[in-house]
Design a protein around this motif. Structure first.
Motif, PDB file in Angstrom:
ATOM      1  N   GLY A  42      -4.289  -2.496  -0.788  1.00 45.65           N
ATOM      2  CA  GLY A  42      -3.747  -1.155  -0.983  1.00 45.65           C
ATOM      3  C   GLY A  42      -4.407  -0.479  -2.166  1.00 45.65           C
ATOM      4  N   PRO A  43      -4.037   0.759  -2.426  1.00 46.12           N
ATOM      5  CA  PRO A  43      -4.582   1.455  -3.596  1.00 46.12           C
ATOM      6  C   PRO A  43      -4.010   0.870  -4.882  1.00 46.12           C
ATOM      7  N   PHE A  44      -4.764   0.915  -5.952  1.00 46.07           N
ATOM      8  CA  PHE A  44      -4.320   0.460  -7.271  1.00 46.07           C
ATOM      9  C   PHE A  44      -5.262   1.051  -8.305  1.00 46.07           C
ATOM     10  N   ALA A  45      -4.915   0.900  -9.558  1.00 47.47           N
ATOM     11  CA  ALA A  45      -5.813   1.254 -10.657  1.00 47.47           C
ATOM     12  C   ALA A  45      -5.545   0.293 -11.807  1.00 47.47           C
ATOM     13  N   CYS A  55       2.563   2.543  -2.479  1.00 48.04           N
ATOM     14  CA  CYS A  55       2.478   3.234  -3.764  1.00 48.04           C
ATOM     15  C   CYS A  55       1.242   2.712  -4.486  1.00 48.04           C
ATOM     16  N   LEU A  56       0.902   3.357  -5.552  1.00 45.56           N
ATOM     17  CA  LEU A  56      -0.284   2.972  -6.298  1.00 45.56           C
ATOM     18  C   LEU A  56       0.143   2.198  -7.545  1.00 45.56           C
ATOM     19  N   GLY A  63       0.778  -1.222   0.000  1.00 42.39           N
ATOM     20  CA  GLY A  63       0.000   0.000   0.000  1.00 42.39           C
ATOM     21  C   GLY A  63       0.811   1.274   0.000  1.00 42.39           C
ATOM     22  N   LEU A  91      -0.200   0.559 -11.040  1.00 47.94           N
ATOM     23  CA  LEU A  91      -1.080   0.652 -12.201  1.00 47.94           C
ATOM     24  C   LEU A  91      -1.006  -0.680 -12.924  1.00 47.94           C
ATOM     25  N   TYR A 128      -6.217  -7.686  -2.711  1.00 55.32           N
ATOM     26  CA  TYR A 128      -5.165  -6.682  -2.503  1.00 55.32           C
ATOM     27  C   TYR A 128      -5.783  -5.526  -1.733  1.00 55.32           C
TER      28      TYR A 128
END
Length: 181
Positions: free
Chosen positions: A35-38, A6-7, A4, A9, A33
């Motif tokens: 954490g942040p993601f895109a 970093c994001l 989490g 991609l 997962y």
């Protein structure tokens, strides 16, 4: 491990007509997962799948060759075609090359409130150039995993078209977007 901090991609490279299987399996992995993601990519149909099945997953639609110069060199209305892709994909943000972000298409979407991420800054100078036209810029630091047989690749995954499955050897959820360097 990312954990989490970093994001990531997650770029899916899916050919038109091949939508559905990879998105389903990647979504199942991303469900675990925390954490942040895109999810990013060029295929608007793939984004439409995520919009329908995982609407809370952030999605970024890639676009390139949409600069004013490129648009002037063709009889195709590429801006209109891209507008159709955006309508289908319902992205949360766009990822555009510098010339496209600086052009009419990038400026219009940004003025309409759709964030534009510059893709990909490969130097501090490019990062600064993106700053004038984008809300942020992605930095190239990873290489993609090698593709096996005639498969497709994306950050953190290899898609095996022969077996219709995501190959995730040595998969660790906390290292979801880390690829072979």
């Amino acid at each position: 491990a990312i954990n989490g901090r970093c994001l990531p991609l997650i770029e899916l490279k899916i050919l038109p007509g091949e939508e559905g299987r990879l998105e389903e399996q990647v979504a199942a992995l991303l469900d675990h997962y925390h954490g942040p993601f895109a999810v990013i990519g060029f295929n608007a149909q793939a984004h439409a799948w995520f919009f329908k099945h995982r609407p809370k997953f952030p999605r970024g639609l890639d676009g390139e060759r949409l600069s004013d110069e490129a648009l002037a060199k063709t009889t195709l209305d590429l801006a209109y075609l891209f507008d159709g892709q955006v309508m289908l994909a319902q992205p949360d943000f766009l990822l555009l090359d510098l010339e496209s972000a600086a052009g009419t298409v990038g400026r219009r979407y940004r003025a309409e409130g759709l964030p534009v991420l510059g893709w990909t800054a490969r130097s501090p100078g490019e990062m600064a150039a993106y700053g004038a036209f984008c809300d942020n810029a992605g930095v190239a630091i990873f290489r993609n995993i090698e593709v096996r047989r005639a498969g497709y690749h994306g950050i953190g995954f290899t898609w095996d078209t022969d077996n219709a499955q995501v190959l995730v050897e040595d998969f660790e959820p906390e290292r979801l977007a880390v690829t072979v360097a």
